[in-house]
Write a protein that holds these residues in place. Structure first.
Motif, PDB file in Angstrom:
ATOM      1  N   LEU A 111      37.570  40.964  35.545  1.00  0.00           N
ATOM      2  CA  LEU A 111      36.404  41.134  36.405  1.00  0.00           C
ATOM      3  C   LEU A 111      35.454  42.185  35.843  1.00  0.00           C
ATOM      4  N   SER A 112      34.156  41.961  36.028  1.00  0.00           N
ATOM      5  CA  SER A 112      33.188  43.017  35.721  1.00  0.00           C
ATOM      6  C   SER A 112      33.143  43.956  36.919  1.00  0.00           C
ATOM      7  N   ALA A 161      37.529  50.816  33.657  1.00  0.00           N
ATOM      8  CA  ALA A 161      36.419  51.720  33.363  1.00  0.00           C
ATOM      9  C   ALA A 161      35.370  50.982  32.551  1.00  0.00           C
ATOM     10  N   GLU A 162      34.114  51.222  32.910  1.00  0.00           N
ATOM     11  CA  GLU A 162      32.989  50.691  32.145  1.00  0.00           C
ATOM     12  C   GLU A 162      31.974  51.795  31.975  1.00  0.00           C
ATOM     13  N   GLY A 163      31.328  51.834  30.812  1.00  0.00           N
ATOM     14  CA  GLY A 163      30.294  52.823  30.548  1.00  0.00           C
ATOM     15  C   GLY A 163      30.886  54.148  30.113  1.00  0.00           C
ATOM     16  N   GLN A 164      29.982  55.081  29.800  1.00  0.00           N
ATOM     17  CA  GLN A 164      30.414  56.404  29.351  1.00  0.00           C
ATOM     18  C   GLN A 164      29.551  57.464  30.019  1.00  0.00           C
ATOM     19  N   GLY A 165      30.104  58.679  30.073  1.00  0.00           N
ATOM     20  CA  GLY A 165      29.367  59.811  30.625  1.00  0.00           C
ATOM     21  C   GLY A 165      28.906  59.528  32.040  1.00  0.00           C
ATOM     22  N   LEU A 216      34.239  53.670  37.532  1.00  0.00           N
ATOM     23  CA  LEU A 216      35.686  53.506  37.557  1.00  0.00           C
ATOM     24  C   LEU A 216      36.076  52.734  38.811  1.00  0.00           C
ATOM     25  N   ALA A 217      36.728  51.605  38.620  1.00  0.00           N
ATOM     26  CA  ALA A 217      37.201  50.802  39.747  1.00  0.00           C
ATOM     27  C   ALA A 217      38.721  50.829  39.743  1.00  0.00           C
ATOM     28  N   PHE A 218      39.289  50.842  40.940  1.00  0.00           N
ATOM     29  CA  PHE A 218      40.737  50.925  41.100  1.00  0.00           C
ATOM     30  C   PHE A 218      41.233  49.788  41.974  1.00  0.00           C
ATOM     31  N   ARG A 219      42.419  49.270  41.615  1.00  0.00           N
ATOM     32  CA  ARG A 219      43.117  48.313  42.475  1.00  0.00           C
ATOM     33  C   ARG A 219      44.238  49.098  43.161  1.00  0.00           C
ATOM     34  N   LEU A 220      44.323  48.919  44.468  1.00  0.00           N
ATOM     35  CA  LEU A 220      45.383  49.572  45.229  1.00  0.00           C
ATOM     36  C   LEU A 220      46.610  48.677  45.287  1.00  0.00           C
ATOM     37  N   ASN A 221      47.721  49.243  45.676  1.00  0.00           N
ATOM     38  CA  ASN A 221      48.955  48.471  45.803  1.00  0.00           C
ATOM     39  C   ASN A 221      48.842  47.379  46.861  1.00  0.00           C
ATOM     40  N   THR A 222      47.847  47.448  47.715  1.00  0.00           N
ATOM     41  CA  THR A 222      47.613  46.424  48.733  1.00  0.00           C
ATOM     42  C   THR A 222      46.659  45.331  48.247  1.00  0.00           C
ATOM     43  N   VAL A 260      35.835  63.237  34.900  1.00  0.00           N
ATOM     44  CA  VAL A 260      35.366  61.867  34.731  1.00  0.00           C
ATOM     45  C   VAL A 260      34.150  61.643  35.625  1.00  0.00           C
ATOM     46  N   TRP A 261      33.319  60.716  35.205  1.00  0.00           N
ATOM     47  CA  TRP A 261      32.152  60.296  35.974  1.00  0.00           C
ATOM     48  C   TRP A 261      32.410  58.902  36.545  1.00  0.00           C
ATOM     49  N   SER A 262      31.852  58.643  37.731  1.00  0.00           N
ATOM     50  CA  SER A 262      31.841  57.295  38.286  1.00  0.00           C
ATOM     51  C   SER A 262      30.700  57.197  39.287  1.00  0.00           C
TER      52      SER A 262
END
Length: 187
Positions: free
Chosen positions: A12-13, A103-107, A112-118, A175-177
């Motif tokens: 996924l993007s 993670a996508e991009g820099q600086g 930053l996208a996260f998948r949870l255990n749910t 980190v940046w997001s």
């Protein structure tokens, strides 16, 4: 009706992730104020495992369903809430675990996208900040999910965050997001 399978995070993007997160409509638990009915006899262990009456809940779809009616109370406790009942649930640390990151991009332009255990998808940023607490076993990173509910970032995912932080030029390392900087220092 079976729940749809979880999408492959790597495929996924971040735009797709944001769209899926927006489509995931949750019940309005913050608007429900039923009478407290007792204890659910449920517990969420530090590793994210859900238990009922001492036995692990083996059906991921049930855990996903229960997670949608979880609420944090003003006193810091946790409840499962519906329009007609409210039951206590014990949470050993955080109710969710962030088990995968993309993670996508820099600086400052990184996301930053996260998948949870749910199976929930959360993109870190001002509305979903990362925080780092000091723990006996080292830093303990958390991601705000919703309504005072957090996800403990799993150790392998934390190592990915630390690698990103150390590759950057920021002082202190972090980190940046979504335009927000998160220092890896413990609060």
């Amino acid at each position: 009706m079976p729940m749809p399978p979880l999408p492959d995070l790597a495929a996924l993007s971040l735009a797709d992730i944001a769209r899926l997160a927006e489509e995931n409509k949750l019940p309005p638990v913050d608007k429900w104020n039923p009478t407290h009915c007792g204890d659910s006899e449920m517990r969420i262990a530090r590793d994210g495992t859900w238990f009922h009456q001492g036995s692990p809940i083996g059906r991921p779809a049930m855990v996903r369903l229960f997670s949608t009616i979880l609420r944090r109370e003003p006193d810091g406790g946790y409840v499962l809430v519906t329009p007609v009942e409210k039951l206590d649930i014990q949470v050993e640390d955080a109710p969710f675990q962030a088990v995968e990151m993309k993670a996508e991009g820099q600086g400052a332009s990184a996301k930053l996208a996260f998948r949870l255990n749910t199976g929930d998808l959360v993109t870190a940023g001002a509305d979903h900040p990362l925080r780092f607490a000091a723990g006996e076993d080292g830093p303990r990173p958390y991601l705000h999910v919703r309504g005072g509910l957090e996800a403990l970032v799993a150790r392998p995912v934390y190592y990915e965050l630390a690698t990103l932080a150390l590759a950057g030029d920021d002082q202190p390392p972090g980190v940046w997001s979504n335009g927000t900087f998160f220092a890896l220092e413990s609060a």
